[in-house]
Design an enzyme around this catalytic site. Structure first.
Site, PDB file in Angstrom:
ATOM      1  N   TYR A 137       0.857  -1.195   0.000  1.00 16.73           N
ATOM      2  CA  TYR A 137       0.000   0.000   0.000  1.00 16.73           C
ATOM      3  C   TYR A 137       0.883   1.232   0.000  1.00 16.73           C
ATOM      4  O   TYR A 137       1.853   1.305   0.771  1.00 16.73           O
ATOM      5  CB  TYR A 137      -0.901  -0.003   1.248  1.00 16.73           C
ATOM      6  CG  TYR A 137      -1.879   1.152   1.285  1.00 16.73           C
ATOM      7  CD1 TYR A 137      -2.712   1.420   0.204  1.00 16.73           C
ATOM      8  CD2 TYR A 137      -1.976   1.979   2.405  1.00 16.73           C
ATOM      9  CE1 TYR A 137      -3.612   2.473   0.232  1.00 16.73           C
ATOM     10  CE2 TYR A 137      -2.881   3.032   2.452  1.00 16.73           C
ATOM     11  CZ  TYR A 137      -3.692   3.274   1.359  1.00 16.73           C
ATOM     12  OH  TYR A 137      -4.590   4.320   1.394  1.00 16.73           O
ATOM     13  N   ASP A 232       8.921   3.502   0.491  1.00 14.42           N
ATOM     14  CA  ASP A 232       7.775   4.069   1.192  1.00 14.42           C
ATOM     15  C   ASP A 232       7.987   3.740   2.672  1.00 14.42           C
ATOM     16  O   ASP A 232       7.774   2.606   3.105  1.00 14.42           O
ATOM     17  CB  ASP A 232       6.489   3.442   0.646  1.00 14.42           C
ATOM     18  CG  ASP A 232       5.250   3.915   1.397  1.00 14.42           C
ATOM     19  OD1 ASP A 232       5.400   4.530   2.464  1.00 14.42           O
ATOM     20  OD2 ASP A 232       4.140   3.643   0.911  1.00 14.42           O
ATOM     21  N   LYS A 260       2.791   9.281   9.077  1.00 13.48           N
ATOM     22  CA  LYS A 260       2.442   8.587  10.331  1.00 13.48           C
ATOM     23  C   LYS A 260       3.315   8.997  11.530  1.00 13.48           C
ATOM     24  O   LYS A 260       3.171  10.093  12.039  1.00 13.48           O
ATOM     25  CB  LYS A 260       2.496   7.077  10.102  1.00 13.48           C
ATOM     26  CG  LYS A 260       1.421   6.622   9.092  1.00 13.48           C
ATOM     27  CD  LYS A 260       1.183   5.126   9.173  1.00 13.48           C
ATOM     28  CE  LYS A 260       0.407   4.600   7.997  1.00 13.48           C
ATOM     29  NZ  LYS A 260      -0.993   4.402   8.205  1.00 13.48           N
TER      30      LYS A 260
HETATM   31  C1  LIG Z   1       3.025   2.111   3.635  1.00 13.95           C
HETATM   32  C2  LIG Z   1       2.014   3.218   3.540  1.00 13.95           C
HETATM   33  N1  LIG Z   1       2.203   4.202   2.643  1.00 13.95           N
HETATM   34  C3  LIG Z   1       1.342   5.238   2.523  1.00 13.95           C
HETATM   35  C4  LIG Z   1       0.228   5.324   3.328  1.00 13.95           C
HETATM   36  C5  LIG Z   1      -0.723   6.467   3.183  1.00 13.95           C
HETATM   37  O1  LIG Z   1      -0.586   7.350   4.245  1.00 13.95           O
HETATM   38  P1  LIG Z   1      -1.803   8.346   4.617  1.00 13.95           P
HETATM   39  O2  LIG Z   1      -2.912   7.501   5.120  1.00 13.95           O
HETATM   40  O3  LIG Z   1      -1.183   9.265   5.647  1.00 13.95           O
HETATM   41  O4  LIG Z   1      -2.143   9.080   3.381  1.00 13.95           O
HETATM   42  C6  LIG Z   1      -0.021   4.314   4.270  1.00 13.95           C
HETATM   43  C7  LIG Z   1      -1.212   4.364   5.139  1.00 13.95           C
HETATM   44  O5  LIG Z   1      -1.609   3.438   5.784  1.00 13.95           O
HETATM   45  C8  LIG Z   1       0.898   3.228   4.385  1.00 13.95           C
HETATM   46  O6  LIG Z   1       0.682   2.223   5.251  1.00 13.95           O
END
Ligand SMILES: Cc1ncc(COP(=O)(O)O)c(C=O)c1O
Length: 426
Positions: A137, A232, A260
């Site tokens: 994700y 990421d 986060k």
């Molecule tokens: C690995 C990863 N990247 C990106 C995101 C997206 O972040 P946001 O919810 O702050 O947009 C998440 C959210 O759970 C994530 O787990």
């Protein structure tokens, strides 16, 4: 008249939720406050929180140092959409902490951060394809939801969008590879190398650790072929180690996206990486080829930056990461012995303060092996825990531990798990 909070939430929010927290109505509740490792709902029920605002509240709820920093900042203004001293101090700290970080741009969420990282990679290479791993994700944008929860399991590298409304062009641009399978990934990269702008990956995908040599292999291939490697680190950043997964695993990407934990519970996102790539968005280049448009009204706001600086200050205290790893180990090992004792086939995944249980006797190394686990039992287990006062997201069932969790919390969760497992596996 007394408000029926759950009714109201279903009346006003689709599915009675803010998104991706798939609880049946009879389990739903409405939260009122949180403190440390605890959440409380409007009905007075207390939960041990292992969702942590999806991993944001890494020190626990309403940590005094973070609250005080925010209180101090809000008196001085909340958002300027311009360079400010607090955000500058934060960027300085990020460059100190994160191996790939030479320059930084702030955003308002993890989704925005990965979105921009992808744009930088495309602009820099002049190519348009993106390789993403199945089941990873990267936020809610079109690329992020490609083959996130695929059901048809198409041959690689064909993507399957997990959401309707995704652009066909993006679908054509995204190539899907199996995580932890270097050979297949290399074949896809070789075949598309002339069109491939970047590889984006969660270094620890969901809760599945990289196999020995996998990250190093991806780094080597991408470097050799001039393909941008994006980590990421929205989940792993400041969590597996202070310098994120890149410090923890010793592999440095070209760009990285954060969110986060960086904000300690306040909205934030950040992209950092090699100056050569990041400088693409220098406004003086507007109108020139390769220029990256970058704008985000609330990015770099000093309230989130102050919360972040306070959070990072606490995370730098000696022993923090040893404690995170010890807590995670305690929970994972506790689950392993409990499930062994109850003779339930399972894999306990995770690293650092992260943990996930998959009901399968097959080792989980990628999306498809996780997909073959008994997901129905997994959901019953998650809902059972939720009902017994453990606040977790039954969609992902990834458990996050904070600096506020105690050994007693781990013991309590394992005890609750024992009784729930006995019901789920009679
Ligand atoms: C690995 C990863 N990247 C990106 C995101 C997206 O972040 P946001 O919810 O702050 O947009 C998440 C959210 O759970 C994530 O787990």
């Amino acid at each position: 008249m007394k408000t029926d909070w759950v009714d109201l939430s279903f009346q006003l929010f689709p599915g009675g939720s803010f998104g991706e927290f798939n609880l049946p109505r009879e389990f739903s509740t409405v939260l009122s406050h949180g403190k440390g490792a605890r959440l409380y709902d409007v009905y007075g029920k207390e939960f041990i929180d292992v969702s942590l605002s999806w991993g944001s509240v890494i020190l626990g709820h309403a940590h005094p140092a973070v609250t005080e920093a925010v209180r101090h900042q809000i008196e001085r203004g909340s958002s300027f959409s311009y360079v400010n001293d607090v955000a500058l101090r934060l960027a300085e700290e990020m460059v100190r902490a994160i191996p790939c970080a030479e320059k930084v741009r702030f955003a308002a969420s993890g989704t925005e951060a990965t979105f921009y990282a992808l744009r930088f990679a495309k602009a820099y290479t002049g190519k348009s394809k993106i390789l993403k791993f199945e089941g990873a994700y990267h936020g809610a944008h079109d690329v992020g939801v490609m083959s996130l929860f695929p059901k048809r399991l198409l041959p690689y590298p064909l993507p399957e969008p997990t959401s309707a409304g995704v652009s066909k062009t993006v679908e054509e641009e995204v190539l899907i590879a199996p995580y932890n399978d270097l050979e297949t990934t290399q074949r896809i990269i070789d075949r598309y190398s002339d069109e491939l702008a970047c590889v984006i990956m969660e270094p620890l995908q969901r809760c599945t650790p990289p196999m020995v040599g996998f990250l190093e292999g991806i780094r080597k291939i991408t470097k050799e072929r001039g393909i941008v490697l994006i980590f990421d680190e929205v989940v792993t950043g400041f969590r597996l180690a202070y310098g994120g997964a890149q410090e923890y695993y010793g592999v440095t990407p070209d760009l990285a996206a954060f969110g986060k934990a960086l904000g300690g519970g306040y909205p934030i996102g950040a992209i950092c990486g090699r100056a050569e790539l990041m400088d693409r968005c220098t406004e003086a280049n507007l109108g020139q080829e390769g220029y990256v448009w970058f704008a985000s009204t609330l990015a770099g706001n000093p309230v989130s930056a102050a919360a972040s600086l306070a959070t990072l200050g606490e995370l730098r205290r000696p022993g923090t990461y040893e404690r995170f790893h010890a807590l995670g180990r305690m929970l994972r090992e506790g689950f392993k012995s409990l499930l062994e004792e109850l003779r339930i086939p399972c894999q306990v995944l995770g690293d650092g303060p992260l943990c996930q249980v998959a009901f399968t006797d097959e080792p989980v190394k990628d999306y498809r092996s996780a997909f073959r686990a008994d997901r129905q039992k997994g959901r019953e287990f998650a809902l059972g825990l939720f009902r017994e006062g453990i606040f977790l997201n039954p969609m992902g069932t990834k458990l996050y531990l904070s600096r506020a969790h105690t050994d007693e919390d781990i013991g309590a969760m394992l005890e609750i798990s024992r009784s729930v497992l006995r019901r789920v596996f009679p």
